[in-house]
Design an enzyme around this catalytic site. Structure first.
Site, PDB file in Angstrom:
ATOM      1  N   LYS A   1      50.506 -28.990  81.391  1.00  0.00           N
ATOM      2  CA  LYS A   1      50.842 -28.002  80.357  1.00  0.00           C
ATOM      3  C   LYS A   1      50.822 -28.664  78.975  1.00  0.00           C
ATOM      4  O   LYS A   1      50.308 -28.098  78.012  1.00  0.00           O
ATOM      5  CB  LYS A   1      52.213 -27.362  80.652  1.00  0.00           C
ATOM      6  CG  LYS A   1      52.141 -26.424  81.855  1.00  0.00           C
ATOM      7  CD  LYS A   1      53.493 -25.963  82.370  1.00  0.00           C
ATOM      8  CE  LYS A   1      53.302 -25.198  83.687  1.00  0.00           C
ATOM      9  NZ  LYS A   1      54.557 -24.730  84.291  1.00  0.00           N
TER      10      LYS A   1
ATOM     11  N   GLN B   1      60.726 -25.722  83.523  1.00  0.00           N
ATOM     12  CA  GLN B   1      59.960 -25.921  84.750  1.00  0.00           C
ATOM     13  C   GLN B   1      60.834 -25.701  85.974  1.00  0.00           C
ATOM     14  O   GLN B   1      61.952 -26.211  86.057  1.00  0.00           O
ATOM     15  CB  GLN B   1      59.349 -27.343  84.752  1.00  0.00           C
ATOM     16  CG  GLN B   1      58.418 -27.633  85.907  1.00  0.00           C
ATOM     17  CD  GLN B   1      57.147 -26.787  85.905  1.00  0.00           C
ATOM     18  OE1 GLN B   1      56.690 -26.320  84.855  1.00  0.00           O
ATOM     19  NE2 GLN B   1      56.564 -26.576  87.063  1.00  0.00           N
TER      20      GLN B   1
ATOM     21  N   ASP C   1      56.833 -17.644  80.252  1.00  0.00           N
ATOM     22  CA  ASP C   1      56.548 -17.559  81.694  1.00  0.00           C
ATOM     23  C   ASP C   1      56.549 -16.106  82.177  1.00  0.00           C
ATOM     24  O   ASP C   1      56.052 -15.813  83.265  1.00  0.00           O
ATOM     25  CB  ASP C   1      57.624 -18.323  82.486  1.00  0.00           C
ATOM     26  CG  ASP C   1      57.206 -19.733  82.868  1.00  0.00           C
ATOM     27  OD1 ASP C   1      56.016 -19.924  83.174  1.00  0.00           O
ATOM     28  OD2 ASP C   1      58.073 -20.623  82.860  1.00  0.00           O
TER      29      ASP C   1
HETATM   30  N1  GUN Z   1      56.966 -24.008  88.839  1.00  0.00           N
HETATM   31  C1  GUN Z   1      55.841 -23.684  89.537  1.00  0.00           C
HETATM   32  N2  GUN Z   1      55.115 -22.789  88.818  1.00  0.00           N
HETATM   33  C2  GUN Z   1      55.801 -22.552  87.668  1.00  0.00           C
HETATM   34  C3  GUN Z   1      55.544 -21.736  86.539  1.00  0.00           C
HETATM   35  O1  GUN Z   1      54.558 -21.013  86.441  1.00  0.00           O
HETATM   36  N3  GUN Z   1      56.491 -21.776  85.565  1.00  0.00           N
HETATM   37  C4  GUN Z   1      57.602 -22.549  85.646  1.00  0.00           C
HETATM   38  N4  GUN Z   1      58.472 -22.520  84.637  1.00  0.00           N
HETATM   39  N5  GUN Z   1      57.867 -23.318  86.687  1.00  0.00           N
HETATM   40  C5  GUN Z   1      56.951 -23.325  87.688  1.00  0.00           C
END
Ligand code: GUN
Length: 279
Positions: free
Chosen positions: A52, A96, A119
């Site tokens: 990311k 996350q 998200d």
């Molecule tokens: N953990 C696995 N996929 C995601 C996601 O798309 N967003 C977040 N914040 N955590 C994750």
């Protein structure tokens, strides 16, 4: 031969479009900043978080990393998120998941301001999606819509079957397909006669979480198959929820694993970050 839906190429195309848009926003004096919060050192989470940050750097979005120890309390995390909500220099907040067990994930998700919820997990974002209001879309399902559209596959009037009812993929996927005028069925672990239902699908979205579960008996000739799964098999190869070799000869289009849905999630996260500045 089925059309291979190339998520790597389509995600690159989206990121390149966003890069140009971010450059223009910068010229108008608007910068974008994403706060990326990770608690603990789960190796898979570290890989996702690093990807990311890399995508932010590529597009020209500032990423501000908050790497907190595993022992961080729920109150400490709530305080940080509240601070980030108030900070006008932060456009988007990403915490996350999964969080350590002693932290209530739902509480953290609800603490993030819906205006910074890149998200799309906050109940306000979910509600907006279902009533057709503008808001942040959950990244993986939004990425799947882009994969279909940019591969020239229309959704309108099609029988769409989703296997999986998670809050992150299955449910928002249903809302988005409905919004594109698909006819939507959600199947799940308690569904009876699963193959009978999946064989009706013009578009089959598989988010079942079981390695190579979907074989050719589950698909209709000429269907479009989207595989959300990601596993490492006993021979250390990456594979999805779909048995690609068995299913591919039967269908008109299919996503590979890796290189299908995976890269789209980050591209759509980047799109949500840019969306904070478009508003
Ligand atoms: N953990 C696995 N996929 C995601 C996601 O798309 N967003 C977040 N914040 N955590 C994750």
């Amino acid at each position: 031969m089925a059309q291979l839906i190339d998520g790597k190429q389509i995600s690159k195309q989206i990121k390149d479009e966003l890069k140009i848009e971010v450059q223009k926003l910068k010229e108008q004096g608007t910068g974008i900043c994403l706060a990326v919060v990770q608690v603990g050192e789960d190796p898979a989470s570290t890989v996702y978080v690093n990807n990311k940050k890399k995508a932010c750097a590529y597009i020209g979005i500032e990423s501000r990393a908050y790497e907190l120890p595993e022992t961080t309390s729920e109150e400490e995390l709530v305080s940080l998120v509240e601070e980030l909500n108030q900070d006008d220099s932060v456009n988007g907040i990403l915490v996350q998941l999964p969080l350590p067990e002693h932290i209530n994930e739902d509480r953290i998700i609800r603490t993030i301001s819906p205006d910074k919820d890149v998200d799309g997990f906050h109940p306000v974002s979910v509600g907006r999606l279902w009533i057709g209001e503008k808001g942040f879309l959950s990244c993986t399902p939004a990425g799947i819509i882009q994969l279909l559209k940019r591969s020239g596959i229309s959704i309108e009037g099609k029988e769409c079957v989703i296997i999986g009812r998670s809050n992150i993929v299955g449910k928002p996927m249903a809302a988005l397909l409905l919004r594109e005028n698909g006819t939507v069925t959600i199947a799940h672990s308690r569904t009876r006669n699963l193959a009978e239902i999946t064989r009706r699908a013009d578009i089959l979205i598989v988010a079942i979480g079981k390695e190579r579960f979907i074989t050719s008996e589950y698909v209709k000739d000429g269907a479009v198959v989207i595989d959300v799964g990601m596993h490492r098999d006993s021979e250390n190869h990456l594979c999805g929820d779909v048995d690609f070799k068995d299913v591919e000869p039967r269908v008109s289009a299919i996503t590979p694993v890796p290189g299908g849905v995976g890269p789209m999630t980050i591209a759509m996260l980047m799109n949500n970050c840019v969306e904070t500045a478009r508003r």
